[in-house]
Structure formats: structure tokens, C-alpha cells
Design an enzyme around this catalytic site. Structure first.
Site, mmCIF file in Angstrom:
data_model
loop_
_atom_site.group_PDB
_atom_site.id
_atom_site.type_symbol
_atom_site.label_atom_id
_atom_site.label_comp_id
_atom_site.label_asym_id
_atom_site.label_seq_id
_atom_site.Cartn_x
_atom_site.Cartn_y
_atom_site.Cartn_z
ATOM 1 N N HIS A 72 -33.627 30.557 -22.132
ATOM 2 C CA HIS A 72 -33.321 29.548 -20.976
ATOM 3 C C HIS A 72 -34.156 28.498 -20.898
ATOM 4 O O HIS A 72 -35.113 28.466 -21.702
ATOM 5 C CB HIS A 72 -33.549 30.500 -19.647
ATOM 6 C CG HIS A 72 -35.008 30.992 -19.554
ATOM 7 N ND1 HIS A 72 -35.208 32.376 -20.047
ATOM 8 C CD2 HIS A 72 -35.989 30.847 -18.743
ATOM 9 C CE1 HIS A 72 -36.612 32.589 -19.921
ATOM 10 N NE2 HIS A 72 -37.356 31.466 -18.999
ATOM 11 N N CYS A 196 -43.072 32.204 -14.204
ATOM 12 C CA CYS A 196 -42.837 31.594 -15.732
ATOM 13 C C CYS A 196 -42.371 30.044 -15.788
ATOM 14 O O CYS A 196 -42.150 29.378 -14.719
ATOM 15 C CB CYS A 196 -41.624 32.238 -16.303
ATOM 16 S SG CYS A 196 -40.068 32.101 -15.888
#
Length: 681
Positions: A72, A196
Site C-alpha cells: 500500500h 504505520c
């Protein structure tokens, strides 16, 4: 090529590949999926999307247990938040601990994606910890069925059941809840923060995995997700009552000071997905261990009127400035200590000749004074060069805290200009703020899609650097330089009671929050102005370091001479505090202050004020910014340094012992917590 619309679905049939051979490496798979999204009009170019996803992959692998991978990224090349999906045959290794993946989602978000899109993408990530959803993806017979399944979990209206708490991922079943220590099975709660780098997927999967692990163990887990779809900070009362804290993050924890004093277990975000039960067990054991690692700093009070949602501008500016200071300090510490070592070897006069010696001599062609003079000059010059980055680093990372990476170049430039025009530390502060807000403003410009990829690497740094440089040179440089010069002259002109008052103020600040914002402000004031040719700055540095050594030394002394007033854990902490105090690590007093702040902190401040005043009164100097008593060679009037430190330590220890004996505090340990065997001590 289709053109995406504002309400275009995040996933569509033309973004799905079933039972496909996309190559033997994750790079090949990501490139093919990036090409699928670009062909569908979801990205301007394949290469830019591929590179952004691979850059994120380089930070930490995106493979998850159970045969899943979720590469991603956020990228200027992405025109519409999208999901590319591939069910692979053969499987490809994405770095998961249990083997290669056959289910791959490429999650692509525009660089400026709104919170609505981020919530949809994070909903998919959370669904991937549900075994039934993963099984359905493997059994789906068509792309249309995949679209229906995914739409059902990212669109709550389409599938109300998706709002129920996520089940544990298949991979965590092997981590039995029985691993939790028996003595830790009483009702209690743990707090956690997950984050993250992109804040799209792992952040939320880790949160759900920890919550599920808590349910299996009978422990409530409250998680704050610091991701792109928004974050609601944990209530201060929940943090205050937590047994321990888990930080499962690949980036810095926002508002870390809120958890100060709590036992902490830290890891990357993926460990919370792969081993949530193990991490929970470790957190519960840490809560029972007085020697467990703890979060440093000073906790935000539970009664704070600060909003639990959006931070006020006062708090935001403080955090921005402290970010700059925290990144500046390593340059100061390394440079200052090397300069001090240069003095040790080459003598104080080395400051006047170091550059010439380094340029004109070598290890085989020694200067007058021999090897000691040469090595002293080398150490001094390395330290001086490190010190020269002080203001640019301060300004650069202030700008970074506002505008992220695009703010670095204009911020460093603003700091360099501040040095050039003589504006110094104050110029760095002002220049960094201007650079950051200018870069942030430029990032919001509406520009053609084809140029979006150039924004963070060319357009923002170029125009922000130009604007802040012009402002600093043409408008602010000379006024800020005049302010800096005036402040320096004022400090050098202080004498008598004025200089003692300054020492008292610095001592109070250093002991107020033990490594928190006030402490750092005093330390930054000292280090930013530190100059080996400026006696006033050397006296300020001595006052700040000596006062900062008082709290841990005072608590070590108090817990030794009146041991019965402290818990067993505090007595153990007191033993370690001797060394921490000697090395100028103020945080050694945090466990005592966190347990009994209303009696410990005022006592520490009183001793710090005494030490600061004495340091100033007796003209003690210090040319190293850290190291405590171990940089004795950099201390001028060292006898008075030791006497001042001893006086403050004794005053603080006496006051805290008196307060614990005669002043009741609701935060104090009960008699049951104190060791009865020491009742006669």
C-alpha cells in the site's frame, strides 16, 4: 482508459485478477497491479505508483500470516482511492513469517486523500483479520463476487454485520491465551497505540488483533489508532488507570508524554498483527515488574482541559518547536562532547588554532605540541563542524514537523540563512516556522494532475525555499540578528543578584517536568547559545546541567537514608538513580515523581533552584552540553560545581523525606505497600 469520478467505487471488476501468474517476485506483482490501476484511470502512470508502493515495502514487508499481502502507499500519481486485487497462482513471498501469499491487495490512495476514503481503506484492512472473509475471497468464482465481498466490508450500509468487532486472524490461534501469567488474570485493562508510515492498513489490523487478544485473555484493550482515517486520542482517565501500554508503531507516537511512567512494550506494527497474544502477555508481565521499561517524560494530567480531539494551536506550536529541539540535541551533544575532548587533549587555546592545524598538518606531519595537539585539533574541529548544523537542524525539523519531508529543504535553508546573517537560535526558530507554514500552504495549491508527482520533490521545496530565503534576507534577518546580539550582550552583562535569579529560574525549569517540555526549553536555551568563546553561555550550560542532575541524585539519597518511606520498587529505582544522576539523566527521577508528584516535584524544584543559583554565583562554567560528572575536564571551577550539586541534592532529599513523613498525599504508597521489615530503619 476510463476517467475516474468523485464517487467512483474503490474497487471494480477491471481491477481484479483471479488465479493469475504475475511473476515470481513481489516487485513483479506490485508492478502488474500498478499497471492495472493505471490502465483503469486510477493512476497517472504505472512507474510512479509502483515506486511509491515499493518504497513503502522497503520500510517493512507487507506480507501477513495466512497467505495475505497488502502492499500500500499514498502517491501523487494516484487520482482516485483504489484497490487492486490479485489471487495468485503460484504464490509469491511478501515477507510473511508463515510463507508466501496468494491473496494480494494493492491499496492506493491519493497523497491528499480525505478521511472518508481512508476510513474505507482501513475497513478493508480490518476485515482481513476475519477468517471467514479471507476464506470467501479464496472461494470466490468471479470478479463480480470479489467486488461484492469487498464492498460489503468497506460499506457498512451494504453489510451491517461488518460493524461487529473483528475476529482474531487465523494465524494468532496458535498463541494461546493461557500464556498470560496466572497472577495477571484479574480484571484490568491495557492501552495501546498502533501506527504505520502510511496509516492505511497495518495500523488498524494491529489494533483489531490486540483487541481480539484481550478478549481471549479476559483483558480489556483500549487502542488509539494513529492513522490516515483520523484518530481519537484515548481519554486521559483510561490511560491513567491502565496497567501498561503497548506501542506497536513504525513511526513516532504522537502525544507520547501522555503515557509517561507506564510500563511499556514496544515493537513494530506488524508484530501486533502476528503475535498479539504474546505482546499482551509481555505487557501484563511488565505491569508486575518494577524493573520493566517505562515511558519517559511527564504525563498529561487527567484533569487537563485540553481537547481530546483536535489540539489547540498553543499545544501544536509547542509540539512543533519540541520536534525541532529533539532533532537538534544530537548535533549539540556530539559536537559539544567532541569539543570538550579537544580541550582535554590540546588545551583551551586549541580553539584558536584548530582549523589551521587540521588543514596544514597530518598524522605524519605533526604540529608543534605533537600528537596530543593534533588529535585535540581534529576532535575540536569535528565537534565545531557538528555544532555548525545546530541552527539549520533546528529550523529544518521545525519545518518538517509542520509540512513533513517537503519542509526539510526550506527549513534547513532558513536555518543556514539565520546563521549567515547572525540571527542565530532565534532566527532558526522563526525561519523554521515560516518555512514549514509556507511549504504547507504550497502543498494545498491546486495544480494539474500531471504535475502532482513533482510537488513533494521539486515544486514545494523550490518555491518554499525561495520564499523563506527572501523573507529572511530582505525582511527579518537584520532585526532578528539585532535581537540575538542584544540578548547575548544582556547575558554577558548580568552580575550580582541578576545572574543568581537567572540560575534559580533555570534550576526550577530543569526540575519541573524531568525531561518534559519545560525541562527541554531550559536545555535548548543553554545548548543553542553554547559557545566556547562566550563565558555567559558556559555559565548557563553549567547551571542547566547541574540542576538537571539534582532530581535523580536526591531521590537516590532519600531512598537510601530513609528507606522505609519508599516501596521496594522505589528503593531499587533509587540504586539506579545514583548513576543516572551522575550522568545527567534527569528521567531517573520519573518513577518517584509519577508515583507521588505533589511531594516529589516541589522538593526537586527547590534543590534545583539552590544548585542553579550557586553555579551562577560562583562563576562555574561548562563547555560540554551533556555527560554529567563524567565530563569533569570540561568544567571550570569544578570544586564549586560539586559543592553546588551536593547542596541542591541534600536540600531536595531533606524536603522529600520531610514531606513523606509529615505531609499526607493521596498518591503516596500505602503502609501495605511499604516493606514492614524496614519499619525500624
Amino acid at each position: 482508459m476510463s476517467t475516474p469520478t468523485e464517487d467512483q467505487q474503490i474497487i471494480a471488476e477491471d481491477l481484479i485478477l483471479l488465479d493469475a501468474d504475475l511473476g515470481e517476485s513481489k516487485e513483479a506483482v506490485i508492478e502488474r497491479l500498478a499497471g492495472v490501476l493505471a490502465s483503469a484511470g486510477r493512476a497517472t502512470e504505472t512507474d510512479a505508483l509502483r515506486d511509491a508502493a515499493l518504497a513503502r515495502e522497503a520500510q517493512s514487508a507487507t506480507g501477513l500470516p495466512g497467505g495475505i499481502a497488502i502492499p500500500h502507499c499514498r502517491s501523487e500519481a494516484v487520482t482516485s482511492a483504489s484497490l487492486g486485487f490479485a489471487r495468485l497462482n503460484p504464490k509469491v513471498d511478501f515477507g510473511a513469517p508463515d510463507g508466501p501469499a496468494d491473496l494480494v491487495f494493492l491499496i492506493a490512495a491519493p497523497a491528499g486523500a480525505g478521511s472518508a476514503h481512508m476510513k474505507l481503506l482501513s475497513s478493508l484492512a480490518r476485515a482481513l483479520v476475519k477468517p471467514e472473509f479471507v476464506t470467501s475471497l479464496r472461494n470466490a468464482s468471479s470478479a463480480a463476487e470479489i467486488v461484492t465481498l469487498v464492498d460489503g466490508v468497506i460499506n457498512p450500509a451494504a453489510k451491517p454485520a461488518s460493524t461487529t468487532p473483528a475476529a482474531a486472524p487465523v494465524s494468532t490461534a496458535k498463541h494461546s491465551a493461557a500464556a498470560v501469567p496466572a497472577e495477571a488474570t484479574a480484571p484490568k485493562h491495557i492501552v495501546a497505540v498502533t501506527a504505520c508510515p502510511t496509516g492505511i492498513a497495518h495500523t488498524y489490523m494491529a489494533a483489531d488483533s490486540l483487541v481480539a487478544a484481550g478478549e481471549r485473555a479476559g483483558v480489556t484493550v483500549h487502542v488509539e489508532t494513529q492513522g490516515s482515517s483520523g484518530s481519537t486520542p484515548l481519554d486521559p482517565s483510561i490511560i491513567a488507570g491502565a496497567e501498561a501500554v503497548i506501542f506497536a508503531t513504525d513511526v513516532g507516537v504522537k502525544g507520547r508524554e501522555r503515557f509517561a511512567g507506564k510500563p511499556v512494550i514496544s515493537s513494530g506494527v506488524k508484530r501486533a498483527i502476528n503475535e498479539p497474544d504474546v505482546m499482551l502477555t509481555e505487557a501484563l508481565r511488565a505491569a508486575l515488574n518494577p524493573d520493566a521499561a517505562r515511558v519517559g517524560g511527564t504525563a498529561v494530567a487527567a484533569g487537563s482541559n485540553e481537547s481530546a480531539g483536535e489540539l489547540g494551536w498553543g499545544t501544536r506550536i509547542r509540539q512543533i518547536l519540541l520536534t525541532g529541539v529533539s532533532y537538534m540535541i544530537p548535533f549539540v551533544a556530539a559536537g559539544g562532547l567532541l569539543i570538550a575532548l579537544g580541550f582535554l587533549l590540546g588545551g583551551y587555546e586549541i580553539k584558536d588554532v584548530a582549523e589551521g592545524i587540521v588543514v596544514n598538518n597530518s598524522i605524519t606531519s605533526l604540529p608543534e605540541g605533537g600528537i596530543a595537539a593534533y588529535l585535540g585539533a581534529v576532535l575540536f574541529q569535528i565537534g565545531a563542524l557538528s555544532f555548525s548544523f545546530l541552527v539549520p537542524a533546528l529550523a529544518g525539523y521545525i519545518s518538517y514537523a509542520i509540512a513533513d519531508r517537503p519542509g526539510l529543504a526550506p527549513g534547513f535553508t532558513a536555518g543556514a540563512v539565520a546563521v549567515l546573517v547572525g540571527a542565530g537560535f532565534i532566527g532558526g526558530l522563526v525561519g523554521g516556522l515560516i518555512a514549514g507554514f509556507v511549504a504547507l500552504w504550497i502543498s494545498k495549491w491546486k495544480i494539474p494532475t500531471v504535475l502532482r508527482g513533482l510537488m513533494p520533490v521539486v515544486i514545494i521545496p523550490l518555491f518554499a525555499t525561495l520564499i523563506v530565503g527572501a523573507i529572511m534576507f530582505l525582511l527579518l534577518g537584520k532585526p532578528l540578528a539585532a535581537i540575538t546580539s542584544g540578548l547575548t550582550d544582556w547575558l554577558n552583562g548580568l552580575s550580582g543578584s541578576s545572574v543568581i535569579i537567572l540560575g534559580i529560574i533555570l534550576g526550577l525549569m530543569m526540575c519541573f517536568d524531568l525531561g518534559g517540555p519545560v525541562n527541554k526549553a531550559a536545555y535548548a536555551f543553554a545548548t543553542a547559545g553554547l559557545s566556547v568563546t562566550d563565558t555567559a553561555s558556559l555559565r548557563i550550560m553549567a547551571a542547566v546541567m547541574a540542576a538537571g542532575m539534582v532530581p535523580p541524585l536526591a531521590m537516590a539519597l532519600a531512598s537510601t537514608v530513609r528507606a522505609r518511606l519508599f516501596t521496594e520498587a522505589e528503593r531499587e529505582n533509587g540504586k539506579a538513580a545514583w548513576f543516572l544522576g551522575a550522568a545527567f539523566i534527569s528521567e531517573g527521577a520519573i518513577p518517584f515523581a509519577a508515583a507521588d508528584p505533589f511531594r516529589v516535584i516541589p522538593s526537586m524544584m527547590a534543590g534545583g533552584a539552590v544548585t542553579g543559583a550557586m553555579i551562577m554565583a560562583f562563576d562555574v562554567t561548562l563547555s560540554a552540553p551533556h555527560g554529567g560528572i563524567f565530563v569533569f575536564f570540561a568544567i571550570g571551577n569544578i570544586l564549586w560545581f560539586i559543592l553546588s550539586l551536593a547542596a541542591g541534592t541534600i536540600v531536595s532529599a531533606f524536603l522529600v523525606v520531610s514531606a513523606k513523613q509529615f505531609v499526607k498525599s493521596k498518591n503516596a504508597p500505602s503502609d501495605a505497600e511499604l516493606d514492614p521489615a524496614l519499619a525500624t530503619v
